[in-house]
Design a protein around this motif. Structure first.
Motif, PDB file in Angstrom:
ATOM      1  N   GLY A   1      41.778  46.455  23.525  1.00 48.23           N
ATOM      2  CA  GLY A   1      40.801  47.345  24.137  1.00 48.23           C
ATOM      3  C   GLY A   1      40.410  46.898  25.535  1.00 48.23           C
ATOM      4  N   ALA A   2      39.771  47.798  26.282  1.00 45.83           N
ATOM      5  CA  ALA A   2      39.341  47.489  27.653  1.00 45.83           C
ATOM      6  C   ALA A   2      38.296  46.373  27.638  1.00 45.83           C
ATOM      7  CB  ALA A   2      38.757  48.739  28.303  1.00 45.83           C
ATOM      8  N   ILE A   3      38.330  45.533  28.666  1.00 45.65           N
ATOM      9  CA  ILE A   3      37.348  44.449  28.784  1.00 45.65           C
ATOM     10  C   ILE A   3      36.629  44.565  30.128  1.00 45.65           C
ATOM     11  CG2 ILE A   3      38.643  42.922  27.260  1.00 45.65           C
ATOM     12  CD1 ILE A   3      39.543  41.386  29.773  1.00 45.65           C
ATOM     13  N   PRO A   4      35.336  44.183  30.175  1.00 43.82           N
ATOM     14  CA  PRO A   4      34.570  44.320  31.428  1.00 43.82           C
ATOM     15  C   PRO A   4      34.694  43.087  32.318  1.00 43.82           C
ATOM     16  CG  PRO A   4      33.105  43.710  29.632  1.00 43.82           C
ATOM     17  CD  PRO A   4      34.471  43.816  29.040  1.00 43.82           C
ATOM     18  N   TYR A   5      34.678  43.350  33.611  1.00 46.16           N
ATOM     19  CA  TYR A   5      34.624  42.295  34.629  1.00 46.16           C
ATOM     20  C   TYR A   5      33.417  42.554  35.515  1.00 46.16           C
ATOM     21  CZ  TYR A   5      39.231  40.196  33.815  1.00 46.16           C
ATOM     22  OH  TYR A   5      40.301  39.514  33.268  1.00 46.16           O
ATOM     23  N   ASP A   6      32.667  41.490  35.823  1.00 48.98           N
ATOM     24  CA  ASP A   6      31.563  41.628  36.763  1.00 48.98           C
ATOM     25  C   ASP A   6      31.858  40.819  38.025  1.00 48.98           C
ATOM     26  OD1 ASP A   6      31.131  39.005  36.071  1.00 48.98           O
ATOM     27  OD2 ASP A   6      29.260  39.347  34.991  1.00 48.98           O
ATOM     28  N   ALA A   7      30.869  40.707  38.901  1.00 48.39           N
ATOM     29  CA  ALA A   7      31.094  40.073  40.201  1.00 48.39           C
ATOM     30  C   ALA A   7      31.485  38.601  40.072  1.00 48.39           C
ATOM     31  CB  ALA A   7      29.827  40.204  41.054  1.00 48.39           C
ATOM     32  N   ARG A   8      31.106  37.952  38.960  1.00 45.74           N
ATOM     33  CA  ARG A   8      31.463  36.543  38.795  1.00 45.74           C
ATOM     34  C   ARG A   8      32.862  36.359  38.226  1.00 45.74           C
ATOM     35  NH1 ARG A   8      26.005  33.411  36.652  1.00 45.74           N
ATOM     36  NH2 ARG A   8      24.660  34.066  38.359  1.00 45.74           N
ATOM     37  N   LEU A   9      33.443  37.440  37.736  1.00 49.37           N
ATOM     38  CA  LEU A   9      34.784  37.359  37.151  1.00 49.37           C
ATOM     39  C   LEU A   9      35.850  37.959  38.059  1.00 49.37           C
ATOM     40  CD1 LEU A   9      33.968  38.328  33.460  1.00 49.37           C
ATOM     41  CD2 LEU A   9      34.520  36.054  34.328  1.00 49.37           C
ATOM     42  N   MET A  10      35.440  38.609  39.128  1.00 47.78           N
ATOM     43  CA  MET A  10      36.425  39.206  40.035  1.00 47.78           C
ATOM     44  C   MET A  10      35.898  39.157  41.470  1.00 47.78           C
ATOM     45  SD  MET A  10      35.997  43.296  39.351  1.00 47.78           S
ATOM     46  CE  MET A  10      34.376  44.083  39.568  1.00 47.78           C
ATOM     47  N   SER A  11      36.817  39.178  42.416  1.00 44.04           N
ATOM     48  CA  SER A  11      36.462  39.255  43.833  1.00 44.04           C
ATOM     49  C   SER A  11      37.528  40.078  44.542  1.00 44.04           C
ATOM     50  CB  SER A  11      36.340  37.852  44.453  1.00 44.04           C
ATOM     51  OG  SER A  11      37.554  37.146  44.312  1.00 44.04           O
ATOM     52  N   TRP A  12      37.136  40.652  45.684  1.00 42.19           N
ATOM     53  CA  TRP A  12      37.995  41.631  46.359  1.00 42.19           C
ATOM     54  C   TRP A  12      38.451  41.105  47.713  1.00 42.19           C
ATOM     55  CZ3 TRP A  12      39.035  46.276  43.858  1.00 42.19           C
ATOM     56  CH2 TRP A  12      38.258  46.520  42.726  1.00 42.19           C
ATOM     57  N   ASN A  13      39.715  41.357  48.024  1.00 43.31           N
ATOM     58  CA  ASN A  13      40.243  41.174  49.374  1.00 43.31           C
ATOM     59  C   ASN A  13      40.702  42.568  49.830  1.00 43.31           C
ATOM     60  OD1 ASN A  13      41.697  40.661  51.716  1.00 43.31           O
ATOM     61  ND2 ASN A  13      42.524  38.725  50.951  1.00 43.31           N
ATOM     62  N   ARG A  14      39.801  43.288  50.494  1.00 46.20           N
ATOM     63  CA  ARG A  14      40.076  44.684  50.826  1.00 46.20           C
ATOM     64  C   ARG A  14      41.138  44.820  51.914  1.00 46.20           C
ATOM     65  NH1 ARG A  14      34.931  44.122  49.108  1.00 46.20           N
ATOM     66  NH2 ARG A  14      34.105  45.728  47.703  1.00 46.20           N
TER      67      ARG A  14
ATOM     68  N   GLU B   1      41.013  58.570  48.835  1.00 45.08           N
ATOM     69  CA  GLU B   1      39.559  58.661  48.787  1.00 45.08           C
ATOM     70  C   GLU B   1      38.952  57.573  47.901  1.00 45.08           C
ATOM     71  OE1 GLU B   1      41.174  62.122  46.169  1.00 45.08           O
ATOM     72  OE2 GLU B   1      41.756  60.980  47.962  1.00 45.08           O
ATOM     73  N   ASP B   2      39.686  57.169  46.843  1.00 44.33           N
ATOM     74  CA  ASP B   2      39.193  56.091  45.984  1.00 44.33           C
ATOM     75  C   ASP B   2      39.255  54.745  46.703  1.00 44.33           C
ATOM     76  OD1 ASP B   2      38.733  57.932  44.031  1.00 44.33           O
ATOM     77  OD2 ASP B   2      40.528  57.467  42.859  1.00 44.33           O
ATOM     78  N   LEU B   3      40.337  54.515  47.431  1.00 47.17           N
ATOM     79  CA  LEU B   3      40.447  53.261  48.183  1.00 47.17           C
ATOM     80  C   LEU B   3      39.370  53.166  49.257  1.00 47.17           C
ATOM     81  CD1 LEU B   3      44.328  53.110  48.617  1.00 47.17           C
ATOM     82  CD2 LEU B   3      42.926  51.783  47.031  1.00 47.17           C
ATOM     83  N   LYS B   4      39.090  54.295  49.905  1.00 42.62           N
ATOM     84  CA  LYS B   4      38.042  54.305  50.921  1.00 42.62           C
ATOM     85  C   LYS B   4      36.678  54.027  50.292  1.00 42.62           C
ATOM     86  CE  LYS B   4      35.995  57.131  54.575  1.00 42.62           C
ATOM     87  NZ  LYS B   4      36.005  58.448  55.258  1.00 42.62           N
ATOM     88  N   ALA B   5      36.438  54.606  49.098  1.00 43.36           N
ATOM     89  CA  ALA B   5      35.161  54.372  48.416  1.00 43.36           C
ATOM     90  C   ALA B   5      34.994  52.900  48.057  1.00 43.36           C
ATOM     91  CB  ALA B   5      35.083  55.237  47.162  1.00 43.36           C
ATOM     92  N   VAL B   6      36.066  52.256  47.588  1.00 45.37           N
ATOM     93  CA  VAL B   6      35.997  50.835  47.254  1.00 45.37           C
ATOM     94  C   VAL B   6      35.720  50.000  48.502  1.00 45.37           C
ATOM     95  CG1 VAL B   6      37.367  48.867  46.440  1.00 45.37           C
ATOM     96  CG2 VAL B   6      37.431  51.024  45.194  1.00 45.37           C
ATOM     97  N   ASP B   7      36.228  50.461  49.639  1.00 45.87           N
ATOM     98  CA  ASP B   7      36.035  49.716  50.890  1.00 45.87           C
ATOM     99  C   ASP B   7      34.594  49.781  51.397  1.00 45.87           C
ATOM    100  OD1 ASP B   7      38.644  48.929  50.941  1.00 45.87           O
ATOM    101  OD2 ASP B   7      39.315  50.484  52.338  1.00 45.87           O
ATOM    102  N   VAL B   8      33.923  50.931  51.210  1.00 42.90           N
ATOM    103  CA  VAL B   8      32.636  51.133  51.896  1.00 42.90           C
ATOM    104  C   VAL B   8      31.425  51.140  50.966  1.00 42.90           C
ATOM    105  CG1 VAL B   8      33.768  52.423  53.741  1.00 42.90           C
ATOM    106  CG2 VAL B   8      32.825  53.671  51.792  1.00 42.90           C
ATOM    107  N   LEU B   9      31.615  51.352  49.655  1.00 42.88           N
ATOM    108  CA  LEU B   9      30.468  51.466  48.752  1.00 42.88           C
ATOM    109  C   LEU B   9      30.243  50.162  47.981  1.00 42.88           C
ATOM    110  CD1 LEU B   9      31.060  55.031  47.261  1.00 42.88           C
ATOM    111  CD2 LEU B   9      29.424  54.372  49.037  1.00 42.88           C
ATOM    112  N   PRO B  10      28.996  49.895  47.567  1.00 37.35           N
ATOM    113  CA  PRO B  10      28.731  48.709  46.734  1.00 37.35           C
ATOM    114  C   PRO B  10      29.478  48.787  45.406  1.00 37.35           C
ATOM    115  CG  PRO B  10      26.688  49.625  47.611  1.00 37.35           C
ATOM    116  CD  PRO B  10      27.754  50.623  47.908  1.00 37.35           C
ATOM    117  N   VAL B  11      30.133  47.695  45.045  1.00 43.06           N
ATOM    118  CA  VAL B  11      30.955  47.639  43.833  1.00 43.06           C
ATOM    119  C   VAL B  11      30.158  46.993  42.708  1.00 43.06           C
ATOM    120  CG1 VAL B  11      33.050  46.689  42.806  1.00 43.06           C
ATOM    121  CG2 VAL B  11      33.092  47.536  45.146  1.00 43.06           C
ATOM    122  N   GLY B  12      30.205  47.613  41.522  1.00 39.56           N
ATOM    123  CA  GLY B  12      29.558  47.051  40.349  1.00 39.56           C
ATOM    124  C   GLY B  12      30.584  46.407  39.427  1.00 39.56           C
TER     125      GLY B  12
END
Length: 333
Positions: free
Chosen positions: A108-121, A144-155
């Motif tokens: 099943g799907a598993i959750p990741y939060d800010a401490r488990l993942m980081s982004w290199n946009r 449009e999804d890639l742009k949203a990930v670049d500019v919006l706060p990620v949860g």
């Protein structure tokens, strides 16, 4: 999914985008190990929660944190925290109906939060925790999804493996627009089984107002009935070939109806926005318990996706700044 209600009220509206991951073979094996491990940990926590009847996240953390880290080798501290929160959420709304401990599917799907993942946009990669160390996996998606990930706060994000394809469903916070006053009144929408939606302007949805292969409500009913007969025939056959076809067809009807509800909600919100009106839908919560249907009609009633249509219309209206209300169902049709 990932953003708390209080954060949503303060900062904006939650939205979810889906990214496709392209891991190497070694990275895919590491992600698969993370999925198995986190679901195993969630099942261990769930059994403890059920045994001790402890479901609140703080009390459950005190009860299960050291226990689950001792039982599940390789589980990181933050992965254990997320597993505990996931179990608490699983019991939050369905505790009264549970007869036994909730078991989490191994894949099943598993959750990741800010401490488990980081982004290199810039490089379009996301670093994800696994039991053998972090892996930096390339991601792709709609522009449009890639742009949203670049500019919006990620949860938070959910990591999913669907038929061998790795997906990351990421929650974002959009700026909350001001809700406009409905100067022209409200667009009333009557939801039903025979007709999925009928607006007070006389538009029957789906119908000529919606472009696409679905010609109308009769087409929808015939399609769902055909899928039901096909599933029943294949299940009765029971051969390996029949099971293979069932796996291929799994979720197809759900995807069709989800797309249709998106189209209906978009049309309603667009009309309300164009005419300066709000949107009024019937409050159908609990209708399945209130309505007594003949056994031949129960499948149709329980497959009625009114809740999804209401949810889609609500969040699309919030994004557009359109007023949205639920009204009593009495005398509305």
């Amino acid at each position: 999914m990932a953003i708390s209600r209080s954060a949503t009220k303060r900062h904006g509206l939650p939205t979810v985008v889906q990214l496709r991951l392209t891991p190497t073979l070694a990275q895919a094996e590491a992600l698969a190990a993370a999925v198995l491990l986190c679901n195993q940990a969630a099942t261990v926590v769930s059994r403890l929660a059920w045994q001790h009847r402890t479901f609140a996240v703080v009390e459950l953390h005190r009860l299960a944190y050291y226990e689950v880290r001792g039982q599940v080798a390789g589980l990181g501290a933050q992965a254990a925290v997320r597993a505990i929160a996931r179990v608490s959420g699983a019991y939050a709304n369905r505790r009264a109906t549970k007869k036994r401990a909730h078991i989490f599917r191994p894949h099943g799907a598993i959750p990741y939060d800010a401490r488990l993942m980081s982004w290199n946009r810039d490089a379009r990669t996301v670093s994800l925790w696994t039991p053998t160390g972090r892996v930096a996996v390339p991601y792709a998606g709609r522009p449009e999804d890639l742009k949203a990930v670049d500019v919006l706060p990620v949860g938070e994000a959910d990591l999913i493996c669907r038929r061998g394809v790795w997906l990351l469903q990421v929650s974002l916070t959009m700026p909350k627009p001001r809700t406009r006053e409905p100067v022209g009144g409200f667009v009333g929408v009557d939801q039903g089984v025979a007709n999925l939606a009928v607006t007070c302007d006389g538009a029957v949805l789906p119908g000529p107002a919606l472009a696409g292969p679905i010609g109308g409500n009769g087409h929808v009913r015939a399609l769902r009935e055909r899928r039901h007969r096909q599933r029943r025939r294949l299940q009765k056959k029971g051969t390996s070939a029949a099971r293979r076809v069932l796996r291929r067809l799994a979720g197809r009807e759900h995807r069709i109806m989800t797309d249709l509800n998106h189209q209906i909600s978009k049309y309603v919100v667009r009309e309300a926005e164009r005419t300066g009106r709000g949107i009024a839908l019937e409050d159908l919560q609990g209708i399945r318990g209130r309505v007594r249907a003949h056994r031949l009609q129960r499948r149709t009633l329980h497959n009625w996706a009114f809740a999804q249509q209401t949810t889609f219309t609500r969040y699309k209206a919030a994004r557009a700044g359109v007023a949205f209300i639920l009204v009593d169902t009495a005398y509305t049709s």
